[in-house]
Design a protein around this motif. Structure first.
Motif, short mmCIF file in Angstrom:
data_model
loop_
_atom_site.label_atom_id
_atom_site.label_comp_id
_atom_site.label_asym_id
_atom_site.label_seq_id
_atom_site.Cartn_x
_atom_site.Cartn_y
_atom_site.Cartn_z
N UNK A 1 0.76 -1.23 -0.11
CA UNK A 1 0.11 0.01 0.05
C UNK A 1 1.11 1.36 0.01
N UNK A 2 2.06 1.22 0.77
CA UNK A 2 2.88 2.45 0.87
C UNK A 2 3.57 2.56 -0.49
N UNK A 3 4.18 1.36 -0.95
CA UNK A 3 4.61 1.46 -2.39
C UNK A 3 3.80 2.23 -3.41
N UNK B 1 3.22 6.10 -2.51
CA UNK B 1 4.52 6.65 -2.76
C UNK B 1 4.36 7.28 -4.23
N UNK B 2 4.16 6.29 -5.23
CA UNK B 2 4.20 6.34 -6.65
C UNK B 2 2.99 7.38 -7.05
N UNK B 3 1.66 7.16 -6.43
CA UNK B 3 0.67 7.82 -6.60
C UNK B 3 1.14 9.64 -6.39
N UNK C 1 8.39 5.65 -8.52
CA UNK C 1 8.30 4.10 -8.23
C UNK C 1 9.34 3.46 -7.58
N UNK C 2 9.14 3.05 -6.29
CA UNK C 2 10.17 2.34 -5.23
C UNK C 2 9.99 1.00 -5.58
N UNK C 3 11.14 0.30 -5.75
CA UNK C 3 11.03 -1.17 -5.71
C UNK C 3 10.90 -1.94 -4.29
N UNK C 4 10.03 -2.80 -4.28
CA UNK C 4 9.55 -3.45 -3.11
C UNK C 4 11.09 -3.75 -2.07
#
Length: 75
Positions: free
Chosen positions: A37-39, A42-44, A49-52
Motif C-alpha cells: 500500500x505504501x509503495x 508513494x508512486x501516486x 516508483x520504489x522497488x519493494x
C-alpha cells in the motif's frame, strides 16, 4: 518536502499519529501487505516508483525519503 509526505503516507497506512522518522517500519507494526500500500501511495503522491526490495532495505521514513530524493529528476 519528501520526508513529510512519506511520514504522512506511513501514518495513514500504519494508523499511527505519532512516531519518529527513524523508527523501523516493522517495529511500528508494519507488514508486507501494508508495504505494498505504501509503495502504491508513494508512486501516486510523489511520482516515484520504489522497488519493494528498496522499501524492505530502507525501512525508516528517513532512509526511504533519501532514496526517493536521489531518484527525483534534478529541478
Amino acid at each position: 518536502m519528501i520526508v513529510s509526505k512519506v511520514h504522512a503516507i506511513w501514518s495513514r497506512a500504519l494508523n499511527l499519529d505519532e512516531f519518529s522518522d527513524t523508527e523501523d517500519f516493522f517495529s511500528l507494526g508494519g507488514d508486507s501487505l501494508l508495504m505494498t500500500r505504501i509503495q502504491r501511495e508513494i508512486h501516486k503522491e510523489i511520482g516515484v516508483a520504489v522497488a519493494m526490495d528498496e522499501l524492505f532495505r530502507k525501512s525508516t521514513v528517513v532512509e526511504i525519503s533519501e532514496h526517493i530524493e536521489a531518484a527525483l529528476p534534478a529541478a
